[in-house]
Design a protein around this motif. Sequence first.
Motif, short mmCIF file in Angstrom:
data_model
loop_
_atom_site.label_atom_id
_atom_site.label_comp_id
_atom_site.label_asym_id
_atom_site.label_seq_id
_atom_site.Cartn_x
_atom_site.Cartn_y
_atom_site.Cartn_z
N GLN A 65 0.97 -0.65 0.63
CA GLN A 65 -0.08 0.14 0.35
C GLN A 65 0.90 1.36 -0.36
OE1 GLN A 65 -3.78 1.02 2.17
NE2 GLN A 65 -3.85 -1.64 2.30
N ALA A 74 0.83 4.28 10.47
CA ALA A 74 -0.55 4.13 10.86
C ALA A 74 -1.37 3.24 9.70
CB ALA A 74 -1.53 5.83 10.36
N VAL A 75 -1.11 3.88 8.88
CA VAL A 75 -1.57 2.41 7.39
C VAL A 75 -0.79 0.77 7.93
CG1 VAL A 75 -0.97 2.02 5.35
CG2 VAL A 75 -1.13 4.32 5.67
N GLY A 76 0.42 1.34 8.15
CA GLY A 76 0.49 -0.11 8.65
C GLY A 76 -0.29 -0.93 10.15
N THR A 77 -0.12 0.25 10.54
CA THR A 77 -1.00 -0.40 11.97
C THR A 77 -2.24 -0.77 11.60
OG1 THR A 77 0.46 1.43 13.75
CG2 THR A 77 -1.93 0.49 14.57
N ALA A 78 -2.87 -0.36 11.01
CA ALA A 78 -4.38 -0.87 11.29
C ALA A 78 -4.28 -2.75 9.89
CB ALA A 78 -5.33 -0.09 9.80
N ILE A 79 -2.60 -2.28 8.43
CA ILE A 79 -3.13 -3.59 8.23
C ILE A 79 -2.79 -4.59 9.16
CG2 ILE A 79 -1.51 -4.59 6.22
CD1 ILE A 79 -1.64 -1.49 5.57
N VAL A 82 -5.63 -6.29 11.00
CA VAL A 82 -6.36 -6.88 10.22
C VAL A 82 -6.09 -8.09 9.82
CG1 VAL A 82 -8.06 -6.78 7.62
CG2 VAL A 82 -7.41 -4.66 8.69
N MET B 62 -5.00 4.91 9.23
CA MET B 62 -5.50 3.49 10.14
C MET B 62 -6.83 2.89 8.77
SD MET B 62 -4.53 4.96 13.65
CE MET B 62 -3.71 4.59 14.68
N VAL B 63 -8.17 3.83 8.95
CA VAL B 63 -8.87 3.60 7.77
C VAL B 63 -8.28 2.76 6.40
CG1 VAL B 63 -11.06 4.23 6.58
CG2 VAL B 63 -10.73 4.51 9.58
N TYR B 64 -7.69 3.94 6.01
CA TYR B 64 -6.87 3.78 4.67
C TYR B 64 -6.17 1.91 4.27
CZ TYR B 64 -3.82 4.07 0.77
OH TYR B 64 -3.31 4.14 -0.61
N GLY B 65 -5.47 2.11 5.75
CA GLY B 65 -4.74 0.82 6.03
C GLY B 65 -5.59 -0.06 5.97
N ALA B 66 -6.66 -0.34 6.88
CA ALA B 66 -7.41 -1.45 7.28
C ALA B 66 -8.43 -1.74 5.96
CB ALA B 66 -8.72 -0.99 8.47
N GLY B 68 -8.54 -0.67 3.04
CA GLY B 68 -7.76 -1.50 1.48
C GLY B 68 -7.14 -3.03 2.22
#
Lengths: 246, 354
Positions: A65, A74-79, A82, B62-66, B68
């Motif tokens: 991503q 932040a993006v990595g945190t969420a991935i 999940v 974080m929403v973008y990451g999750a 995605g």
Amino acid sequence: MAVVFKKSPVLADVPLHYCPGCTHGIVHRLIAESIEELGVADRAIGIAPVGCAVFAYNYFNCDMQQAAHGRAPAVGTAIKRVHPDSIVFAYQGDGDLASIGAAEIVHAAARDEKITVIFINNAVYGMTHGQMAPTSLPGQVTTTSPYGRDVNHCGYPIRVCEMLCTLEGNQYMERVAVNNVKNVLAAKKAIKKAFQRQVEGKGFSLVEVLSTCPTNWGMSPQEALKWVDEKMIPYYPLGCYKGGDK
Amino acid sequence: MSKILMKGNEAIAEAAIQAGCRYFFGYPITPQNQIPEYMSRRLPQVGGCFLQAESEVAAINMVYGAGGAGARAMTSSSSPGISLKQEGISYIAGAQVPCVIVNMMRGGPGLGSIQPSQSDYYQATRGGGHGDYRCVVLAPSTVQEAVDMMAEGFDIADQYRIPVILCGDGMLGQMMEPVEMGRYTPRKLPEKTWATTGMGSRKTPNIINSLYIDAAILEQKNAELAAIYDEISANETKWESYRMEDADYMVVAYGTTARIAKSAITKIRAEYGIKVGLLRPMTLWPFPSAAIAEAAAKVKAVLTVEMSTGQMVDDVRLAIAGSKPVEFLGRSGGMIPAPREIIDKLVEMAGGKA
């Protein structure tokens, strides 16, 4: 004929766009080799930054991503939340991580997110043509510090590992360089360890890599490698700052 | 399912969970705090993840990451916080990541107030961040409708791979009403084969990205998005028509303001015998322009009522294209229009009598 070197299959078979003498390519290889050797390419998910390395999403043979400037942690945190079994890594430059994304990196580290951050410190904004970075050295001439970085005017460069290593938790932080063979081997060890720890379910890991930008430093590749030794390492000492367990 | 009495914000949160949302990322701001608070209690009970982000900027990323990574993810905030999220929403739109964003609007600009407002209409319906994009904007006027729209919002987001914004206001978030969960019948949706899940046995990497450095390719991407937006306009535009059958005057209002307009319409018909109807956009984007134009053809004049100094009224005027007079009544700053103000304005428009 004996094969002495083989490109990691985790690196896509495409030409890199980096300038001659830039060490992004070396760091990409070290990441790819680490992922390959740990056998986690099928569950690796990378985050590409804004900056010279934005096209990293084309260079790794794994899901990727692209993140907004500074937001990779932040993006990595969420991935990772999940897909807890995935191996998440963010690739960030110094403007990205230490300036615009300072909040994101601090809090991802503070939460001890089980992600791996590879932090490229080349003391300059590369892609935008060499402006002063939060890591530019005192006196360093850049396109926005044409008289040299004046620490009375804009403060001192930020030592990210030293700053983050005060956080509580199970984090691993190490600073390495890739300007000679010995340092590259040590960098490989640190990067692999950062991924290894994530595979083992341990906490946040960050490897800061002192890197070169001959184009924006106005140097030959050889001069740039020397500049890392002579100027950068004295201000940014190499070594493990946290999580020095085996 | 029986009805339960719930506060708007909490009902929205529960509806999201029932719609399969398992990831919530947010940052405190009034008047939407009951959403993250509810999520922090409920999500761990259903195997989900609530994470309080370090900022609105981090939360939307974080929403973008999750999103995605293939999950149903959401965030909620209120006006100043939504401003902070705009960069992320632009990336989400560019990378076509489905997600739901709740904006419980409050007065602005700047720190503004914490009272109800509808002054983020432009921001919500024009994209909000940089670049050529749209978000689907849902505008409930009751807690029940907010519940139903949350469920459908996640489906719309997944179906078209687009960010969906649920635009409420402080009043809707704070009021309690009886609601029934699970009224919405889920759509059949395609599998998220594009998500970053790790390659597993897949041969090619999935890449979530909004960078197209070649201008010709980006233009092509813009055209693809525009085609999706056209499809959404054709399929997802929603509005309510209230007492328009015999109306001589039409009020256009949405959300909380539409409820107040309904009260005003009942009273003005009873007290003055002036025949007024309401056209209530339920989607602010896509905007029900055709329905408004069609309805306007049958009335003498149109009154747009908003909790702003006049934003949606632009779209009403565009829809009607000068064929009928369009008047505007607005309260702002967190002030809420009273039915009497709407009645007085309509009576004035009608020349003081029926």
